[in-house]
Design an enzyme around this catalytic site. Structure first.
Site, PDB file in Angstrom:
ATOM      1  N   LEU A   1     -13.776   7.178   1.025  1.00 16.05           N
ATOM      2  CA  LEU A   1     -14.575   8.202   0.356  1.00 16.05           C
ATOM      3  C   LEU A   1     -15.562   7.640  -0.657  1.00 16.05           C
ATOM      4  CD1 LEU A   1     -15.077  11.260  -0.229  1.00 16.05           C
ATOM      5  CD2 LEU A   1     -13.347  11.066  -2.036  1.00 16.05           C
TER       6      LEU A   1
ATOM      7  N   TYR B   1      -1.230   0.166  10.534  1.00 24.80           N
ATOM      8  CA  TYR B   1      -1.567  -0.537   9.284  1.00 24.80           C
ATOM      9  C   TYR B   1      -0.427  -0.396   8.276  1.00 24.80           C
ATOM     10  CZ  TYR B   1      -3.334  -1.100   4.573  1.00 24.80           C
ATOM     11  OH  TYR B   1      -3.457  -1.459   3.263  1.00 24.80           O
TER      12      TYR B   1
ATOM     13  N   SER C   1       0.828  -1.209   0.000  1.00 27.00           N
ATOM     14  CA  SER C   1       0.000   0.000   0.000  1.00 27.00           C
ATOM     15  C   SER C   1       0.862   1.259   0.000  1.00 27.00           C
ATOM     16  CB  SER C   1      -0.893   0.010   1.250  1.00 27.00           C
ATOM     17  OG  SER C   1      -1.514   1.270   1.399  1.00 27.00           O
TER      18      SER C   1
ATOM     19  N   LYS D   1       2.340  -3.320   6.611  1.00 24.81           N
ATOM     20  CA  LYS D   1       2.608  -3.518   5.178  1.00 24.81           C
ATOM     21  C   LYS D   1       4.107  -3.389   4.902  1.00 24.81           C
ATOM     22  CE  LYS D   1      -1.515  -4.225   3.387  1.00 24.81           C
ATOM     23  NZ  LYS D   1      -1.862  -5.494   2.704  1.00 24.81           N
TER      24      LYS D   1
HETATM   25  C1  WQD Z   1      -9.731   9.695   0.616  1.00 23.78           C
HETATM   26  C2  WQD Z   1      -9.941  11.166   0.878  1.00 23.78           C
HETATM   27  C3  WQD Z   1     -10.301  11.753   3.177  1.00 23.78           C
HETATM   28  C4  WQD Z   1     -14.150   9.781   3.649  1.00 23.78           C
HETATM   29  C5  WQD Z   1      -7.235   4.701   2.556  1.00 23.78           C
HETATM   30  C6  WQD Z   1      -6.277   3.923   3.367  1.00 23.78           C
HETATM   31  C7  WQD Z   1      -5.205   3.384   2.471  1.00 23.78           C
HETATM   32  C8  WQD Z   1      -5.792   2.630   1.312  1.00 23.78           C
HETATM   33  C9  WQD Z   1      -6.841   3.447   0.583  1.00 23.78           C
HETATM   34  C10 WQD Z   1      -5.532   0.306   1.786  1.00 23.78           C
HETATM   35  C11 WQD Z   1      -9.216  11.614   2.129  1.00 23.78           C
HETATM   36  C12 WQD Z   1     -11.528  12.075   2.335  1.00 23.78           C
HETATM   37  C13 WQD Z   1     -12.956  10.246   3.119  1.00 23.78           C
HETATM   38  C14 WQD Z   1     -15.167  10.704   4.004  1.00 23.78           C
HETATM   39  C15 WQD Z   1     -13.766  12.495   3.254  1.00 23.78           C
HETATM   40  N1  WQD Z   1      -6.328   1.406   1.753  1.00 23.78           N
HETATM   41  N2  WQD Z   1     -12.785  11.567   2.917  1.00 23.78           N
HETATM   42  N3  WQD Z   1     -14.933  12.034   3.786  1.00 23.78           N
HETATM   43  O1  WQD Z   1      -7.408   7.746   3.366  1.00 23.78           O
HETATM   44  O2  WQD Z   1      -6.517   8.065   1.009  1.00 23.78           O
HETATM   45  O3  WQD Z   1      -6.573   5.782   1.984  1.00 23.78           O
HETATM   46  O4  WQD Z   1      -7.777   3.883   1.554  1.00 23.78           O
HETATM   47  O5  WQD Z   1      -4.413   0.201   1.394  1.00 23.78           O
HETATM   48  O6  WQD Z   1      -4.412   2.563   3.256  1.00 23.78           O
HETATM   49  O7  WQD Z   1      -5.681   4.823   4.271  1.00 23.78           O
HETATM   50  O8  WQD Z   1      -8.690   6.923   1.346  1.00 23.78           O
HETATM   51  O9  WQD Z   1     -11.057   6.999   0.765  1.00 23.78           O
HETATM   52  O10 WQD Z   1     -10.421   6.986   3.225  1.00 23.78           O
HETATM   53  O11 WQD Z   1     -10.018   9.006   1.839  1.00 23.78           O
HETATM   54  O12 WQD Z   1     -13.573  13.716   3.073  1.00 23.78           O
HETATM   55  O13 WQD Z   1     -16.270  10.344   4.500  1.00 23.78           O
HETATM   56  O14 WQD Z   1     -11.330  11.408   1.103  1.00 23.78           O
HETATM   57  O15 WQD Z   1     -10.058  12.817   4.083  1.00 23.78           O
HETATM   58  O16 WQD Z   1      -8.714  12.902   1.890  1.00 23.78           O
HETATM   59  P1  WQD Z   1      -7.265   7.234   1.978  1.00 23.78           P
HETATM   60  P2  WQD Z   1     -10.119   7.415   1.829  1.00 23.78           P
END
Ligand code: WQD
Length: 351
Positions: free
Chosen positions: A213, A161, A137, A165
Site C-alpha cells: 500500500l 511465503y 513476519s 517464515k
Molecule cells: C496493506 C493493506 C491491502 C495495496 C504485506 C505482506 C506481509 C508483509 C507486509 C513482509 C491491505 C491494501 C494494498 C493496494 C490496497 N511483508 N492495499 N491497495 O498485505 O498487510 O502485508 O506486507 O513480511 O508479509 O503480506 O501489506 O501493504 O500489501 O497491504 O488497498 O494497492 O492495503 O488490501 O489491506 P499486507 P500491503
C-alpha cells in the site's frame, strides 16, 4: 568494535538496520544478491555518514552473493576469522517477501527462503557463531480471531511465503534444542514497515509496480499512477477498509539493534517478538493522513478484495517493549512525511 554479518543488508529494512548498527560503531559484513535491492544504497549510507562526519565505508565489507551458495558463506566466516574480526552475530534479512508471488511460484520461495537459511545456519554452526536475529513476519499468524496478535496467538500461515517464515523459525527452534540450548535467537515478527530515513537518502525501492500500500500511495501522489485501488470497502472494520499496524522502518531498525544487544548481554535463549506499534490504521485513514500531512492529493477508487487479505492485523507489542526496552517513537504522520520525502527526492529509487 563487534563484527556482524547482515544477510540482505541492501534491502529496505536491512539498509536502515545497517545504518543504526554503523552509528553504534559496529563493523558489518553485508551479503546481498541484489535480486530485490540495489548496491547503490551503500553509497547513500556513506553519504549519510559523511553528513555526520563518520566514515561508514571503513566499517563495511560488501559481498555480492547469494546465501544459497554455501561456499560464499564459508569464505565469509573464514576470512573474518583470519582478519581476527570473527563474526559475533548475524541479522538475517535475505529472502523473498511478496505474498502473491509466493502463491504463484512456491518453489522459488521454499528454495530461496528455506534452503538459503539452512546454508546460513550450517555455516554459523561450523564457525561457532550462535547469535542470530531473524527477520520473521506477522504473516505467519494468518487470520486469527484476536484483535491484537500476541506471540502465543495461533500460528496458521495462509500462503507459501508465511509458511517459509514459520518453517525457518521451526528450524531455529530445533537447532536451539539440539545444540544443548547454546544458541541465542530472536525471531522478530514484523507487521507493516513503511516510511524512510529522515535524510530522504535511503528508503523503500520496489523494483517493479509495488504490491504494498504505502509505496503505491507514494507513486500515485507523485503521479506515476492515476489512482490507488482500495481492495475492498466492505470489510468488517469501522470504515470498511482493512486495518494494519504500520511501523516506521527506523523504529523497526532500532528494534533489531535492541534485540542484538539483548542477545549479546543475556544467556542463551530463543525469543519470538511482535514488532509493531499496537496501533491499527485503515487504508482510508492512511490515504487521508498521507494527503493531509504532505498536502498532496491521492486519488483513489474502490476495487474488489485482494485474495489472501485479512481484515485486521495489529500487534500486541507488550512483550517486545518489555524484553527489549525498545519503543516505537515515530507516529503515522512522520511515516508519511519521511516516505514522501524519499519519493520526491528519488523518483527512480537508487538508479
Ligand atoms: C496493506 C493493506 C491491502 C495495496 C504485506 C505482506 C506481509 C508483509 C507486509 C513482509 C491491505 C491494501 C494494498 C493496494 C490496497 N511483508 N492495499 N491497495 O498485505 O498487510 O502485508 O506486507 O513480511 O508479509 O503480506 O501489506 O501493504 O500489501 O497491504 O488497498 O494497492 O492495503 O488490501 O489491506 P499486507 P500491503
Amino acid at each position: 568494535m563487534t563484527t556482524y554479518l547482515i544477510t540482505g543488508g541492501c534491502g529496505f529494512i536491512g539498509s536502515h538496520t545497517c545504518l543504526s548498527l554503523l552509528k553504534r560503531g559496529h563493523n558489518l559484513i553485508i551479503i546481498d544478491s541484489n535480486i530485490n535491492s540495489s548496491q547503490n544504497v551503500l553509497g547513500r549510507i556513506y553519504k549519510i555518514g559523511h553528513i555526520e562526519n563518520n566514515h561508514y565505508e571503513n566499517q563495511i565489507t560488501f559481498i555480492k552473493g547469494d546465501i544459497k551458495n554455501y561456499e560464499i558463506l564459508k569464505k565469509i566466516f573464514i576470512d573474518a576469522i583470519h582478519k581476527k574480526k570473527p563474526i559475533s552475530g548475524v541479522i538475517h534479512f535475505a529472502g523473498l517477501k511478496a505474498v502473491e508471488e509466493s502463491v504463484k511460484n512456491p518453489l522459488l520461495y521454499w528454495e530461496n527462503n528455506v534452503f538459503g537459511s539452512i546454508n546460513l545456519f550450517k555455516a554459523m554452526k561450523s564457525y561457532d557463531c550462535n547469535i542470530i536475529v531473524f527477520s520473521s513476519s506477522a504473516t505467519i499468524y494468518g487470520n486469527p480471531k484476536e484483535k491484537f496478535f500476541r506471540e502465543d496467538t495461533t500460528i496458521q500461515p495462509m500462503n507459501p511465503y508465511g509458511y517459509t517464515k514459520f518453517t525457518i523459525e521451526k528450524i531455529l527452534k530445533d537447532i536451539y534444542i539440539s545444540s544443548n540450548k547454546e544458541w541465542k535467537i530472536a525471531n522478530l515478527r514484523y507487521f507493516n514497515p513503511i516510511g524512510a530515513h529522515e535524510s530522504g537518502l535511503i528508503g523503500e525501492n520496489p523494483l517493479n509496480i509495488p504490491n504494498n500500500l504505502f509505496p503505491y500511495i507514494c507513486r500515485v501522489a507523485y503521479k506515476n499512477y492515476k489512482e490507488l485501488k482500495i481492495f475492498g470497502s466492505d470489510w468488517n472494520t469501522y470504515d470498511g477498509t482493512c486495518i494494519r499496524d504500520y511501523i516506521h522502518v527506523v523504529d523497526l531498525a532500532e528494534a533489531h539493534c535492541a534485540a542484538l544487544d539483548y542477545l549479546i548481554e543475556n544467556k542463551p535463549t530463543i525469543l519470538n517478538l511482535n514488532i509493531g506499534t499496537g496501533i491499527g490504521t485503515s487504508v482510508l485513514e492512511m490515504v487521508n493522513t498521507f494527503s493531509k500531512v504532505n498536502k498532496i492529493d491521492v486519488p483513489y477508487s474502490f476495487a474488489n478484495r485482494r485474495s489472501g487479505d485479512v481484515p485486521s492485523i495489529v500487534a500486541d507489542n507488550k512483550l517486545a517493549l518489555k524484553t527489549l526496552n525498545w519503543f516505537p517513537k515515530r507516529d503515522l504522520s512522520e511515516m508519511c512525511k519521511d516516505g514522501w520525502k524519499w519519493q520526491i527526492n528519488n523518483p527512480n529509487g537508487y538508479n
